[in-house]
Every structure is written in C-alpha cells, then in structure tokens.
Motif scaffolding. Structure first.
Motif, PDB file in Angstrom:
ATOM      1  N   ALA A   1       0.809  -1.211   0.000  1.00 60.65           N
ATOM      2  CA  ALA A   1       0.000   0.000   0.000  1.00 60.65           C
ATOM      3  C   ALA A   1       0.844   1.262   0.000  1.00 60.65           C
ATOM      4  O   ALA A   1       0.516   2.239  -0.694  1.00 60.65           O
ATOM      5  CB  ALA A   1      -0.931  -0.007   1.215  1.00 60.65           C
ATOM      6  N   GLU A   2       1.946   1.268   0.749  1.00 61.00           N
ATOM      7  CA  GLU A   2       2.765   2.478   0.842  1.00 61.00           C
ATOM      8  C   GLU A   2       3.518   2.778  -0.458  1.00 61.00           C
ATOM      9  O   GLU A   2       4.066   3.874  -0.634  1.00 61.00           O
ATOM     10  CB  GLU A   2       3.766   2.355   1.996  1.00 61.00           C
ATOM     11  N   ARG A   3       3.562   1.841  -1.400  1.00 60.24           N
ATOM     12  CA  ARG A   3       4.288   2.038  -2.646  1.00 60.24           C
ATOM     13  C   ARG A   3       3.362   2.306  -3.829  1.00 60.24           C
ATOM     14  O   ARG A   3       3.794   2.701  -4.903  1.00 60.24           O
ATOM     15  CB  ARG A   3       5.135   0.793  -2.923  1.00 60.24           C
TER      16      ARG A   3
ATOM     17  N   ASP B   1       1.010   4.605  -4.666  1.00 61.38           N
ATOM     18  CA  ASP B   1       0.906   5.929  -5.274  1.00 61.38           C
ATOM     19  C   ASP B   1       2.109   6.218  -6.171  1.00 61.38           C
ATOM     20  O   ASP B   1       1.966   6.760  -7.276  1.00 61.38           O
ATOM     21  CB  ASP B   1       0.792   7.007  -4.195  1.00 61.38           C
ATOM     22  N   GLN B   2       3.275   5.841  -5.683  1.00 58.26           N
ATOM     23  CA  GLN B   2       4.474   6.106  -6.464  1.00 58.26           C
ATOM     24  C   GLN B   2       4.514   5.242  -7.733  1.00 58.26           C
ATOM     25  O   GLN B   2       4.917   5.708  -8.800  1.00 58.26           O
ATOM     26  CB  GLN B   2       5.723   5.855  -5.624  1.00 58.26           C
TER      27      GLN B   2
END
Length: 535
Positions: free
Chosen positions: A34-36, A38-39
């Motif tokens: 999830a933390e990756r 957007d990038q």
C-alpha cells in the motif's frame, strides 16, 4: 487500493476500452504494498508519456534518486503492459495502454501531462542520436509549443536537404500522434500539419497531403504569419500541379510570391525572404512554361536566378544557394528547349550540372544531391538526343539510371525515386529504339510501364503519373508500329488517347497536354488507317 477493488474497476468498465486499460494499470499497482502504490501509479503514468524509458528516464520523470529509480524500473518491467524496447536496451508501455493513459492525462490532468513532457524534453534533448532528437521535439511541442514548432521545422529542413527520408518518416510518426489526439494548437499545430504532410508526400496520395496542408495554411492566415503561409502556398501549388490543375497552381504560386514580395520590401536584407521570393518565382515560371507562356516563364526564371546568384555571392559556401541556382539553370534550360534553342538549353544544363557535381563531390552521401545529378544527366541526354548525338545521350541516360536504381534500392517505397527510374527506362528505351535495338527498347518501355502502373494504382488522382502511363503506352505502341503489329499498336494508342483526353479535359490551359492530345489522336488515326490497309 486493494486487488479486489481494482478488479471491481475492471468489472465496472463494461467493455469501455479506456476504462479497461486504466483498470488494468490499477490491478498492476494494487499488487504492490500500500505504501508504494501511489508512487508506482505515478511511475506508470509518467513512463507512458515518452515512447520508451529506462531507469535513468524514470529518475528524470519522477525526480528521484538513481537507486530509487532503479527499484521502480525493476518493478515496472514485471507489469504485463510493459515490454522491451531493444533499440536503447530500455522498455516501453504497450501502445494500447500508453495511448489511453496519455489521453487520460491530457484530458483530466493536463498540468501533470505538461510537467512530464517538460521533464522528458529535458532528458532527451541532450541525446546525440536522431531518434532522441525526434523524441525531444515530440515533447517540446507540448512543453514549449513555439520552440517545438521551430525545432521540427529545422529537423525537417536538415533531413530533407540530405534526402534522409527514413528519418523524416521517423519524425512524422510521433508528430502524427499529436494530430490524431488533438493535443496541439496555434503555431505548433500548423507546423506539425506542414511537416507531416511534407515528410509523407512521397509515400501517400496527393489528396491526403493536400488535406494536411489546407489546415496548416488556414491556421497561418489566422495567426498572420505571412512567411509560413507563403511557404505552404508553394507546397499547395505543387499539389495542384500534380493533380493537373495548372491554373490553380499558378494562383497559389502568385499568391505566395505576393506575400514574399511584401516581406522583402519590409526587410530587404533578410536572405530567407529573398530566397522565398526566388523559389515562388521559379515555381511560377515552371507552370507558365507548361501553360505556353514562354516569355513569362523566362522572365520568372531569370528574376529567380538573379536573386539566387546574389545570395550565392554573399555566402559562397552555402550549399542551399548553390543548389537553388542549379535548379534555376534546370528551369531556364527547359524553357530554352521549348523555344527550340537546343544550344542554349545545353549550356544551361551544363552550368547546372557543374554546380550539381561540385555539391556531390562535397557531400557524396547526400542522396538529394545525387538525385539532382541524375536529373541533370537526363536533361543533357535529351539535348544530345535532339541534336542527333545518340552515344552521348545513351551515356547520360545510363548514368542517370544507375543513380536512380541506387536510390530505389535504398528506399523502394519512395514514389519520387520510383518515378525517376521510370523516366530513365523510357529515355533509354528511346535511344535503343533509335539505334535499332527493338527488343531492348521494348524491355525498357515495359519496365517503365510496370512502375507507372504501380504508381497510378497507388494514387489515381495524380495527373503527373497518369501522363507518365500514357507516355509508356505511346512508347510501346511505337514499337508495335515499327514491327507491323497493328492490332497491338491500336490497343496501345487507344489506351494512350483515353488517358490524354481525360487529362486535357481536366486542365484545358495546359499547353503540353493539349499537344499530347493532338499527337495521340494523330497516332491513333494513322494506326487505324494502316491496320485497315494491312487487313
């Protein structure tokens, strides 16, 4: 976004290709932590803007460190819509996915699209290869439209002067993408229409080229850009000429000349304005010649030559001015030939040939200069033939053909070069026929006909090619007449007359076509008469 949410987007797309594509991107992105996500989403959208990318490109597009870019690139290579791009040992977003992603950015996130284009431009503009220059120009049209318009014009002029048609097609392809998706406006749009039309002109119909040029000239008029309007009017005049509309072509060249004259009056010391005026005068002179106005044609040719001679003296090293001067000699020689001044014509052609040889010696790999040389050999061969010097004529035609064959072997799809070869076959066939080599003449004429048929089949609206085909029929009929094959001679004469009648009806002002028509009628009448006498 979770994988199930991404799959739901796919289900909701319900056959909408664009939505399906964007949902596919989301499915790939949702496979990441999830933390990756957007990038990675931004990476996919950014990487879709250029036509190819590697880890350095990713770093430039996302403004991240080299290590981070390498990590992102490694992940992206595993996505189903990312494929290898072998030319630069890189990757590209699959064209179907890319087109929908770029369309979404242009429509919904225009500022971001412009930002990615600007970063792509900054990255590719330092590239040393032509394809990197093309990629930079493609992005510059979005990031800095006016500079982009100037850049693609410069690339076109540079590669066109070298006859680098392969590069021009490579330039036209991405520019046409901008046209298809309506991403440009103003000067950038007009110049893109112009460059795509001009680059593709030897490979597409006159109608397609004209449609692009019509749009370009309309925009330039609205912008008040007199010089570019004049240049496009010259191109449109050439199209009208090719379609057999000499009256329309003359109107276009005269309108271009009027605009160029005003610019020269406004700024008489600017060489480009002077050159534009000379070019319009020369093109006008060629049309005047074929409409039977030999006095007007000679005046136009001499005025054009006067301008170019002065420009050449101010810059003796300029290939551009020297080449234009040689072409002026070409026109003057053809006018003198029409006046039956064969000695004067030969002198003009020899002067043009001397310049052409000098230019080829200075740049032997330039195929456009090689083509000029081939044309001059044909012109000199004509004057030698008319003066009864058949051996000299044969030599000239054989040299011209050798050059034409080399060019066709290099690019068989180039219609201009195919036509040059066809002309050489016809001219050499005439010499063989005059020498009594009937079989050799027939083989040459049949080779010419094969090319003419191929060209006319690709663009039935091209009057020049139709006339070429009629000439081939006339020549083959000539062989049959000399060997007493009257029925075959009649068929060729009827084919020649059918084409010539149509062309002469299309443009009654074309004196050369009217002369063709008179000759074709006379030949058919003679063949019919002799066929009856031998029946």
């Amino acid at each position: 976004m979770t994988s199930s949410e991404a799959l739901q987007l796919l289900a909701d797309a319900k056959g909408d290709d664009a939505k399906i594509t964007l949902a596919t991107v989301e499915i790939a992105v949702s496979s990441q932590p999830a933390e990756r996500q957007d990038q990675m989403r931004e990476a996919v959208y950014a990487a879709a803007v250029p036509h190819w990318f590697d880890e350095k490109t990713v770093g430039a597009l996302l403004d991240v460190s080299a290590d981070k870019a390498s990590q992102i690139y490694s992940i992206m290579k595993r996505f189903s819509f990312v494929e290898p791009f072998p030319r630069y040992q890189a990757c590209s977003v699959h064209e179907r996915t890319r087109s929908h992603v770029v369309a979404f950015l242009f429509r919904e996130q225009t500022e971001k699209y412009v930002t990615y284009s600007a970063r792509s431009l900054a990255y590719f503009k330092n590239g040393s290869t032509p394809h990197e220059q093309i990629e930079a120009a493609y992005h510059q049209l979005i990031a800095a439209p006016e500079l982009g318009a100037s850049n693609i014009a410069q690339l076109y002029d540079k590669w066109r002067s070298r006859g680098a048609w392969e590069l021009l097609q490579a330039l036209a392809a991405p520019l046409d993408e901008h046209l298809q998706f309506h991403r440009l406006q103003g000067e950038a749009l007009a110049m893109t229409f112009d460059v795509v039309a001009s680059a593709r002109s030897p490979y597409q119909s006159l109608t397609k080229t004209k449609a692009l040029l019509d749009q370009a000239v309309e925009i330039y008029r609205k912008l008040g850009d007199a010089r570019q309007e004049a240049l496009v009017l010259n191109e449109l005049g050439a199209i009208q000429d090719g379609r057999g509309d000499l009256a329309g072509a003359q109107d276009s060249f005269e309108a271009s000349m009027a605009l160029a004259s005003k610019l020269v009056i406004r700024d008489p010391d600017r060489p480009l304005f002077q050159s534009d005026l000379a070019y319009s005068r020369r093109r006008l002179g060629d049309v005047q010649k074929r409409r039977g106005d030999l006095a007007g044609a000679k005046q136009s040719a001499e005025l054009a030559m006067e301008i170019i001679t002065k420009l050449a003296k101010t810059d003796p090293a300029s290939v551009r001015w020297k080449r234009e001067l040689s072409i002026c000699y070409n026109l003057l020689g053809t006018i003198q030939k029409a006046e039956k001044d064969f000695v004067g014509a030969q002198k003009s052609f020899e002067s043009g040939m001397d310049i052409a040889k000098e230019l080829v010696e200075g740049d032997p790999d330039n195929v456009e200069l090689q083509r000029d040389l081939s044309i001059f050999h044909n012109l000199l061969g004509d004057t030698s033939s008319m003066r009864g010097k058949l051996m000299d004529a044969r030599h000239s035609f054989e040299v011209a053909m050798a050059i034409a064959k080399r060019l066709v072997e290099r690019d068989p799809e180039n219609a201009e070069w195919q036509r040059d070869l066809m002309i050489s076959y016809n001219k050499l066939g005439d010499i063989k026929n005059a020498e009594g080599d009937i079989d050799g003449a027939q083989r040459s004429f049949e080779a010419a006909k094969a090319i003419a048929e191929q060209l006319t089949a690709s663009d039935a609206d091209n009057a020049v090619w139709q006339r070429d085909l009629a000439v081939c029929y006339f020549n083959l009929g000539k062989i049959c007449r000399s060997t007493g094959k009257w029925e075959e001679a009649r068929q060729w004469a009827e084919g020649d007359l059918a084409i010539t009648q149509n062309l002469a009806k299309r443009d009654p002002s074309n004196v050369e076509l009217q002369q063709d028509l008179e000759a074709s009628r006379a030949v058919l009448a003679d063949v019919v008469s002799k066929a009856k006498g031998n029946s």
